[in-house]
Enzyme design. Sequence first.
Site, PDB file in Angstrom:
ATOM      1  N   CYS A 138       0.852  -1.193   0.000  1.00 31.90           N
ATOM      2  CA  CYS A 138       0.000   0.000   0.000  1.00 31.90           C
ATOM      3  C   CYS A 138       0.885   1.239   0.000  1.00 31.90           C
ATOM      4  CB  CYS A 138      -0.886  -0.023   1.251  1.00 31.90           C
ATOM      5  SG  CYS A 138      -1.977   1.400   1.390  1.00 31.90           S
ATOM      6  N   HIS A 181      -9.255  -3.771  -1.747  1.00 26.76           N
ATOM      7  CA  HIS A 181      -8.231  -3.018  -1.015  1.00 26.76           C
ATOM      8  C   HIS A 181      -8.591  -1.524  -0.969  1.00 26.76           C
ATOM      9  CE1 HIS A 181      -3.792  -2.155  -0.081  1.00 26.76           C
ATOM     10  NE2 HIS A 181      -4.312  -0.962  -0.337  1.00 26.76           N
ATOM     11  N   GLU A 182      -8.985  -0.967  -2.121  1.00 22.41           N
ATOM     12  CA  GLU A 182      -9.244   0.485  -2.193  1.00 22.41           C
ATOM     13  C   GLU A 182     -10.531   0.874  -1.467  1.00 22.41           C
ATOM     14  OE1 GLU A 182      -6.779   2.139  -2.927  1.00 22.41           O
ATOM     15  OE2 GLU A 182      -5.643   0.625  -4.014  1.00 22.41           O
ATOM     16  N   HIS A 185     -10.094   1.318   2.222  1.00 28.34           N
ATOM     17  CA  HIS A 185      -9.572   2.632   2.643  1.00 28.34           C
ATOM     18  C   HIS A 185     -10.718   3.585   2.979  1.00 28.34           C
ATOM     19  CE1 HIS A 185      -5.234   2.571   2.169  1.00 28.34           C
ATOM     20  NE2 HIS A 185      -5.311   2.007   0.971  1.00 28.34           N
TER      21      HIS A 185
HETATM   22 ZN   LIG Z   1      -3.749   1.045   0.059  1.00 32.16          ZN
END
Ligand SMILES: [Zn+2]
Length: 201
Positions: A138, A181-182, A185
């Site tokens: 990341c 993953h995004e 966030h």
């Molecule tokens: Zn990330």
Amino acid sequence: MRYSFALIAILAVSFSCSHSGGNSLTKAEKTLISGSGPVMRVLTVDDPSDSIFLRGKSFDFSDRDLKGKYYRDLAGKMVSTVTDPSEDGVGIAGPQVGIARRIIAVQRFDKEGEPFEVYPNVRIESLSGDIVTGPEGCLSVPGKRGSVPRYSKVVISYKDPLTLKTVRETVEGFTAVIFQHETDHLEGVLYTDRIISSDPD
Ligand SMILES: [Zn+2]
């Protein structure tokens, strides 16, 4: 009596917010977007105040903002940032550039030419398929990698900034992992929360 009135007022406000599709960009957000060069500063967990910001939740854009210059500038700058040789990532999310809004840029490895595309007001609608464990890193967690289990298939939804219609799409394979993953966030979740083993490479 007064308390219940206040509660009704709060409910009414949140109801109207969900209809307009989110609150307008703040002055601070507009200043950050317009004040940045093409490559924005990426927040990292190495900095204590960045670290707190990365743990916050992100919010939808209003329809009006999706049609505006600041949204377009932010979308362009996020792609410039993630593709910059200093970062060289496969995806980036709003909070990573200091904007707590539901926006991600994802490299579409499942499309011809592997373009980066930007998705506002994005959500994962469903997760399915096999759970596959693979290495992740990341931009906000410099110098680390780790193995993370992810679903191999997702249904995403986002708002098309031109039509303002909600679009649903099924994505599979590695690109589905990037979407997971995004969008994490946007909930203040980092891949390090989901790690099952550290990868020495
Ligand atoms: Zn990330």
